[in-house]
Design an enzyme around this catalytic site. Structure first.
Site, PDB file in Angstrom:
ATOM      1  N   HIS A 139      65.161 -13.766  19.069  1.00 28.80           N
ATOM      2  CA  HIS A 139      63.623 -13.893  19.438  1.00 28.80           C
ATOM      3  C   HIS A 139      63.411 -12.163  20.026  1.00 28.80           C
ATOM      4  O   HIS A 139      62.994 -11.194  19.772  1.00 28.80           O
ATOM      5  CB  HIS A 139      63.033 -14.649  19.398  1.00 28.80           C
ATOM      6  CG  HIS A 139      60.839 -14.359  20.224  1.00 28.80           C
ATOM      7  ND1 HIS A 139      60.072 -14.598  19.887  1.00 28.80           N
ATOM      8  CD2 HIS A 139      60.313 -13.626  21.732  1.00 28.80           C
ATOM      9  CE1 HIS A 139      59.399 -14.138  20.657  1.00 28.80           C
ATOM     10  NE2 HIS A 139      59.211 -13.463  21.123  1.00 28.80           N
ATOM     11  N   GLU A 140      64.061 -12.644  20.916  1.00 31.73           N
ATOM     12  CA  GLU A 140      64.715 -11.629  22.124  1.00 31.73           C
ATOM     13  C   GLU A 140      64.983 -10.615  21.624  1.00 31.73           C
ATOM     14  O   GLU A 140      64.198  -8.994  21.647  1.00 31.73           O
ATOM     15  CB  GLU A 140      64.940 -11.742  23.255  1.00 31.73           C
ATOM     16  CG  GLU A 140      64.116 -13.005  24.344  1.00 31.73           C
ATOM     17  CD  GLU A 140      62.442 -12.593  24.430  1.00 31.73           C
ATOM     18  OE1 GLU A 140      62.640 -11.631  25.401  1.00 31.73           O
ATOM     19  OE2 GLU A 140      61.460 -13.540  24.709  1.00 31.73           O
TER      20      GLU A 140
ATOM     21  N   HIS B 281      62.401  -7.918  19.776  1.00 37.23           N
ATOM     22  CA  HIS B 281      61.826  -6.813  20.028  1.00 37.23           C
ATOM     23  C   HIS B 281      62.614  -5.820  20.683  1.00 37.23           C
ATOM     24  O   HIS B 281      61.735  -4.719  20.472  1.00 37.23           O
ATOM     25  CB  HIS B 281      61.200  -7.139  22.447  1.00 37.23           C
ATOM     26  CG  HIS B 281      60.548  -8.105  22.350  1.00 37.23           C
ATOM     27  ND1 HIS B 281      59.378  -8.094  21.875  1.00 37.23           N
ATOM     28  CD2 HIS B 281      60.396 -10.225  22.350  1.00 37.23           C
ATOM     29  CE1 HIS B 281      58.264  -9.280  21.553  1.00 37.23           C
ATOM     30  NE2 HIS B 281      59.656 -10.439  22.341  1.00 37.23           N
TER      31      HIS B 281
ATOM     32  N   TYR C 250      52.497  -2.741  23.145  1.00 37.33           N
ATOM     33  CA  TYR C 250      52.267  -4.270  23.748  1.00 37.33           C
ATOM     34  C   TYR C 250      51.084  -4.457  24.476  1.00 37.33           C
ATOM     35  O   TYR C 250      50.768  -5.151  25.427  1.00 37.33           O
ATOM     36  CB  TYR C 250      53.664  -4.831  24.695  1.00 37.33           C
ATOM     37  CG  TYR C 250      54.198  -6.308  24.869  1.00 37.33           C
ATOM     38  CD1 TYR C 250      54.374  -7.080  23.755  1.00 37.33           C
ATOM     39  CD2 TYR C 250      53.949  -7.031  25.928  1.00 37.33           C
ATOM     40  CE1 TYR C 250      54.889  -7.823  23.787  1.00 37.33           C
ATOM     41  CE2 TYR C 250      54.206  -8.090  25.740  1.00 37.33           C
ATOM     42  CZ  TYR C 250      54.771  -8.834  24.579  1.00 37.33           C
ATOM     43  OH  TYR C 250      55.457 -10.279  25.123  1.00 37.33           O
TER      44      TYR C 250
ATOM     45  N   GLU D 240      55.032  -9.371  19.486  1.00 35.77           N
ATOM     46  CA  GLU D 240      55.727 -10.952  19.573  1.00 35.77           C
ATOM     47  C   GLU D 240      56.043 -11.521  18.302  1.00 35.77           C
ATOM     48  O   GLU D 240      56.768 -12.759  17.895  1.00 35.77           O
ATOM     49  CB  GLU D 240      54.100 -11.543  19.941  1.00 35.77           C
ATOM     50  CG  GLU D 240      54.771 -11.336  21.702  1.00 35.77           C
ATOM     51  CD  GLU D 240      56.424 -11.872  22.076  1.00 35.77           C
ATOM     52  OE1 GLU D 240      56.100 -12.911  21.558  1.00 35.77           O
ATOM     53  OE2 GLU D 240      56.488 -11.303  22.986  1.00 35.77           O
TER      54      GLU D 240
ATOM     55  N   ASP E 228      47.837 -12.730  29.240  1.00 35.84           N
ATOM     56  CA  ASP E 228      49.029 -12.138  28.861  1.00 35.84           C
ATOM     57  C   ASP E 228      48.276 -10.626  27.967  1.00 35.84           C
ATOM     58  O   ASP E 228      49.045 -11.002  26.544  1.00 35.84           O
ATOM     59  CB  ASP E 228      48.568 -13.076  27.808  1.00 35.84           C
ATOM     60  CG  ASP E 228      50.450 -13.273  26.902  1.00 35.84           C
ATOM     61  OD1 ASP E 228      51.620 -12.797  26.878  1.00 35.84           O
ATOM     62  OD2 ASP E 228      50.198 -13.786  25.877  1.00 35.84           O
TER      63      ASP E 228
ATOM     64  N   HIS F 262      51.138 -13.373  22.915  1.00 40.75           N
ATOM     65  CA  HIS F 262      51.554 -14.954  22.436  1.00 40.75           C
ATOM     66  C   HIS F 262      50.536 -16.003  22.390  1.00 40.75           C
ATOM     67  O   HIS F 262      51.361 -16.940  22.244  1.00 40.75           O
ATOM     68  CB  HIS F 262      51.971 -15.372  24.159  1.00 40.75           C
ATOM     69  CG  HIS F 262      53.448 -14.487  24.259  1.00 40.75           C
ATOM     70  ND1 HIS F 262      53.120 -12.976  25.333  1.00 40.75           N
ATOM     71  CD2 HIS F 262      54.848 -14.812  24.869  1.00 40.75           C
ATOM     72  CE1 HIS F 262      54.528 -12.715  26.169  1.00 40.75           C
ATOM     73  NE2 HIS F 262      55.207 -13.662  25.035  1.00 40.75           N
TER      74      HIS F 262
END
Length: 358
Positions: free
Chosen positions: A176-177, A180, A191, A200, A273, A278
């Site tokens: 996942h990271e 990005h 973002y 995300e 956020d 998210h």
């Protein structure tokens, strides 16, 4: 349609655990639970500010066009030894034998699995398409409740042991990271708001694809959970997010209830956020799950290919809405597979979550 220009990568600071969850945890009556969450929030805020300040001064090294594109990953893992200076002390380089540190070995394997999926299934060498070296640091800070991609490398905390465990235990969190970074080098989605939620969601999609790919699972066999195994035994929950059933990943006395909506009927309007990136990502997440399971077989072969085509096709605007993205997935499905089951399944998936495709 002419491809939209991508005006360079937009480095952002992306964490796997959302701020709203850490904020909830920081308000716990028990200081053993609250203090690590507060420290994580403070550390993330400082790192996010540092990233904004230094982003313009740093440009990732470009590979000369004449250089061959690597067909193997170049991974380097570092140990922060519970400090915050990055990258830390080198712990394992590409080709080295496994170390005695399970966190190092898991991160090494997760970065490799992500590289393998991108190259083998989509013909892309690393996240930039040019074999960019993959850097990861483990054992970041004390009881750090997060993992992040800062535009240049991956960083993993060990968790507090009370709510979160070691952030390298879930291969989909690693993927996942790193995804990005894939977005940063391709569509470069802003973002914020719906484009941030798409950012995300794309990372959740590729996180699930890498997990299923590494386990040899079909779409029907996958659990479609993000961060399964990351929550400590005391937590009433199974993961950070569920792509199959957004809003059901956890329901805990300390963490509260998973706030993700499963359709536009429950879209969350918020200033927190970055506009709920998210939270509202649950909507495109469920659309992808519905598509992948409707098509059957391996999710990375058709559903994943459609999402990859949109991400890398040059037509996705940086400020794209859910509708913009949905329309492009329909076009991508028709372009690659024709007027068949794939395009029809894409239309049905978006319709079910309330996102228009025209």
């Amino acid at each position: 349609m002419q491809p939209r220009p991508n005006h360079g990568s937009q480095p952002v600071f992306c964490t796997i655990v959302p701020p709203h969850l850490l904020d909830k945890l920081s308000q716990a009556d028990d200081p053993v639970l609250a203090e690590p969450a507060r420290r994580t929030l403070e550390a993330d805020g400082a790192r996010r500010h540092h990233r904004r300040v230094t982003a313009l001064a740093r440009t990732p090294g470009a590979r000369a066009s004449s250089d061959p594109v690597p067909a193997k990953p170049h991974r380097t893992l570092y140990d922060c030894r519970h400090g915050t200076d990055l990258p830390g002390v080198k712990a394992r380089d590409e080709g080295d034998e496994p170390t005695g540190d399970a966190s190092v070995n898991r991160a090494y394997a997760g970065l490799g699995a992500t590289f393998d999926l991108l190259l083998t299934e989509y013909g892309r060498s690393s996240i930039d398409g040019k074999g960019l070296p993959l850097i990861g640091s483990v054992h970041y800070d004390e009881k750090y409740n997060n993992a992040f991609f800062d535009g240049e490398q991956m960083v993993f905390g060990d968790g507090d042991g009370e709510i979160f465990l070691d952030f390298t235990v879930a291969i989909d969190v690693i993927a996942h990271e790193l995804a990005h970074g894939l977005t940063q080098y391709t569509a470069n989605l802003a973002y914020q708001g719906q484009s941030g939620a798409l950012n995300e969601s794309v990372s959740d999609v590729f996180g699930s694809l890498v997990k299923q790919y590494s386990l040899g699972q079909s779409a029907d066999q996958g659990d479609w959970l993000i961060g399964a195994g990351l929550l400590a035994p005391r937590v009433s929950g199974v993961a950070l997010r569920s792509m199959k059933a957004p809003g059901t990943a956890y329901d805990d006395d300390v963490l509260g209830k998973d706030p993700q909506p499963a359709s536009m009927d429950d879209y969350v309007e918020t200033d927190e956020d970055n506009g709920g990136v998210h939270i509202n990502s649950g909507i495109p997440n469920r659309a992808f799950y519905l598509l992948a399971t409707a098509l059957g077989g391996n999710a990375w072969e058709r559903a994943g290919r459609i999402w990859f085509d949109v991400l890398t096709g040059g037509e996705l605007a940086q400020d794209a809405s859910f509708r913009d993205f949905a329309m492009l997935t329909v076009a991508a499905a028709r372009h690659r597979f024709g007027e068949g089951d794939e395009a029809e399944a894409v239309l049905k998936a978006w319709s079910e979550v309330g996102v228009p495709t025209r």
